[in-house]
Design an enzyme around this catalytic site. Structure first.
Site, PDB file in Angstrom:
ATOM      1  N   GLU A 293       0.890  -1.170   0.000  1.00  0.00           N
ATOM      2  CA  GLU A 293       0.000   0.000   0.000  1.00  0.00           C
ATOM      3  C   GLU A 293       0.921   1.210   0.000  1.00  0.00           C
ATOM      4  O   GLU A 293       1.547   1.531   0.996  1.00  0.00           O
ATOM      5  CB  GLU A 293      -0.910  -0.028   1.224  1.00  0.00           C
ATOM      6  CG  GLU A 293      -2.125   0.902   1.095  1.00  0.00           C
ATOM      7  CD  GLU A 293      -1.826   2.340   1.459  1.00  0.00           C
ATOM      8  OE1 GLU A 293      -1.490   3.110   0.518  1.00  0.00           O
ATOM      9  OE2 GLU A 293      -1.901   2.693   2.640  1.00  0.00           O
ATOM     10  N   CYS A 327      -4.268   9.495   5.254  1.00  0.00           N
ATOM     11  CA  CYS A 327      -4.360   8.086   4.927  1.00  0.00           C
ATOM     12  C   CYS A 327      -5.446   8.003   3.871  1.00  0.00           C
ATOM     13  O   CYS A 327      -6.618   8.179   4.177  1.00  0.00           O
ATOM     14  CB  CYS A 327      -4.714   7.257   6.155  1.00  0.00           C
ATOM     15  SG  CYS A 327      -4.882   5.505   5.829  1.00  0.00           S
TER      16      CYS A 327
END
Length: 590
Positions: A293, A327
């Site tokens: 990620e 995020c």
């Protein structure tokens, strides 16, 4: 009705029983986690002083509060041999843990959940001190997401790890087919600094619930909090009788991370594309699976048929989320030309009211930036945009900052007249900056949004959900929110991850849970021992002269389109099975 009535009564009774069980307090033990060294009681600590970060790496990971530059302590930068020893200890414990029950694993989750609910302030305070985020942002990004993951695992985790039966196809009707999910062994994770609590718990929960052990290298920018948080995990595991050393946290720099990759059975990495590629190269040596990620540059699309004030509020939260420590944060804002001016005005009004300051005071909307020198990089992106014609139209303020911590704060900034030639629209900023660009049609918005090397998430706003869904479906990314932002992550049944430079693989959801497993296909006889698999005589060694003819007929009988052709082929198959065939003559005539 007479047939359905008993079923209705049974279903109603089941629901009532489930409800009553929810009312009965679970026998969940409390755990005591030593927090004496992380609680800020307002009194000066023996080693408390203002820390000046060094650009040189040493054998220690130095920790400090970015909001005040107060020194927090240090942790060792582990050497490769030390990392391998930690992994070996976890591997021994994992063998024992894998033999345990799901009941034990669920109890572990309940113990964790109870501790989190009873110590929210402590968990958020530690995160705030180590990363500079506000207590509110810590609660939203650390506590809520982790509690949601725990409750999802409690509710559905076992179901998705049980053997899953699959269809066996036409040729294997006499068989059963299933998929089993076994632990991989030891999972390794290298996680980023922006959400130190959740980024640690997220891979640990999935790995441990699926029967693995795990070693997590926490970021050198958030080691102080990570080394406290792991005590919570270890105490909860001890409370349910798990073996020691099932979960370990290690600290260090690149050398430490490389040693971890070469020692484990799977790697999970959250960080930058550059480091992600290095991890892939290292993982190739042992051919272990990798989940990456790698951040994003998420587009936030605003159509002309929206409630502008409402969407402006969401947009500012999306851009400034967690003090610019995003995020899956929105970093590119595309607004339809018909509402562009109104949207910019609404955003500027909101941003001007946003204040940054010491995060634990509770008086400010934003805290500090975690990483050293990051303010300089953000300013560099803004300067590049200004040099190419962009304009700053609004910003927030910074207040009550001590002299030593000035560089750790960056005010929220709204920029217009931007284009894709600017670094600000192409590079991940990871900061509280809102570049706003106008578009004229849905096709243009889609083209602009896809013009990025990243592909993590997107948010699309329109008065027509059908229109918003269509636009989102055309965007090349792994996560999409319709008329909302980042709500996907609160649905822990959903996988999370991206494409392109945002990485590959998924964590969270069924996909993330099963990614921690060895996926094994199993086939066996359905009616054993009454019916056993035998090789048909024409293709037994030595094969018969009509072996190929037998195979042709068998294929047509199983897969032919025409029913009569299939029946005719089946007759041929049965005929050949009953005939006495002689083996193929191995001698060829001249």
């Amino acid at each position: 009705m007479a047939f359905w009535w008993p079923l209705i009564v049974i279903a109603f009774a089941y629901v009532i029983c489930k409800f009553l069980l929810m009312l009965i307090p679970s026998n969940v033990p409390s755990i005591d986690v030593d927090a004496s060294d992380v609680i800020d009681d307002g009194h000066p600590k023996e080693n408390s002083f203002i820390y000046i970060p060094s650009r040189r790496q040493t054998d220690k990971v130095q920790c400090y509060e970015p909001a005040t530059m107060k020194y927090l302590g240090y942790f060792p930068a582990l050497k490769p041999d030390e990392v391998k020893e930690r992994v070996a200890q976890v591997r021994k414990s994992q063998v024992v843990w894998a033999k345990g029950s799901f009941k034990q694993r669920r109890q572990f989750l309940r113990v964790l959940l109870k501790y989190i609910l009873e110590h929210q302030d402590l968990i958020c305070e530690v995160s705030s001190r180590d990363t500079g985020k506000t207590m509110v942002d810590a609660s939203m990004g650390e506590i809520m997401t982790t509690c949601e993951k725990i409750t999802w695992l409690l509710s559905e985790g076992e179901k998705w790890l049980k053997p899953e039966h699959r269809s066996c196809g036409r040729s294997m009707l006499h068989k059963t087919a299933k998929v089993e999910f076994h632990p991989l062994g030891v999972v390794g994770a290298i996680v980023s600094w922006n959400y130190p609590f959740h980024n640690l718990f997220n891979p640990v929960l999935a790995a441990v619930f699926s029967g693995n052990g795990i070693v997590v290298k926490v970021s050198e920018h958030a080691s102080w909090s990570g080394c406290f948080y792991v005590r919570i995990l270890q105490s909860a595991l001890a409370a349910v009788g798990a073996p020691e050393n099932l979960v370990e946290v290690i600290t260090g720099f690149a050398e430490t991370g490389e040693a971890l990759v070469s020692s484990v059975d799977k790697m999970i990495f959250v960080g930058s594309p550059g480091v992600g590629k290095m991890i892939m190269r290292k993982a190739a040596d042992t051919l272990i699976p990798v989940t990456l990620e790698l951040g994003g540059k998420d587009p936030f699309i605003v159509c002309e048929d929206v409630d502008v004030p409402h969407v402006a509020q969401v947009a500012v939260r999306a851009a400034l989320q967690s003090s610019g420590q995003n995020c899956a944060g929105a970093e590119r804002f595309y607004v339809h030309k018909d509402v562009y001016s109104a949207f910019v005005a609404a955003v500027v009004k909101i941003v001007k009211s946003v204040t940054a300051g010491p995060p634990q005071s509770g008086k400010y909307d934003m805290g500090a930036i975690c990483m050293q020198d990051h303010s300089e990089r953000l300013q560099s992106l803004i300067n590049d945009a200004l040099d190419k014609g962009a304009e700053i139209v609004g910003g927030g303020s910074v207040r009550n900052i001590s002299e030593g911590a000035v560089d750790q704060y960056f005010p929220p900034t709204v920029i217009v007249n931007v284009n894709h030639q600017m670094r600000l629209m192409q590079e991940e900023a990871f900061g509280p900056i809102m570049p706003i660009m106008k578009f004229s049609s849905d096709e243009e918005a889609i083209r602009l949004a896809n013009d990025s090397k990243y592909g993590l998430g997107c948010a699309v706003f329109s008065g027509s959900q059908r229109r918003a869904r269509f636009i989102a479906s055309q965007l090349h990314c792994g996560v999409a929110a319709i008329n909302d932002f980042a709500s996907n992550y609160m649905c822990q049944s959903l996988p999370f991850g991206g494409v392109k430079d945002s990485g590959f693989g998924r964590f969270a959801g069924v996909e993330g849970l099963r990614a921690c497993c060895l996926v094994k296909s199993v086939v066996e006889d359905r009616w054993w021992p009454l019916i056993k698999t035998k090789i048909p005589k024409p293709i037994q060694y030595p094969v018969a002269e009509n072996a190929f003819e037998f195979q042709q007929s068998l294929v047509e009988a199983l897969y032919g389109f025409n029913v009569w052709d299939r029946l005719r082929a089946l007759v041929n198959v049965l005929k050949m099975l009953t005939e006495q065939n002689s083996p193929v003559n191995t001698k060829r005539s001249d």
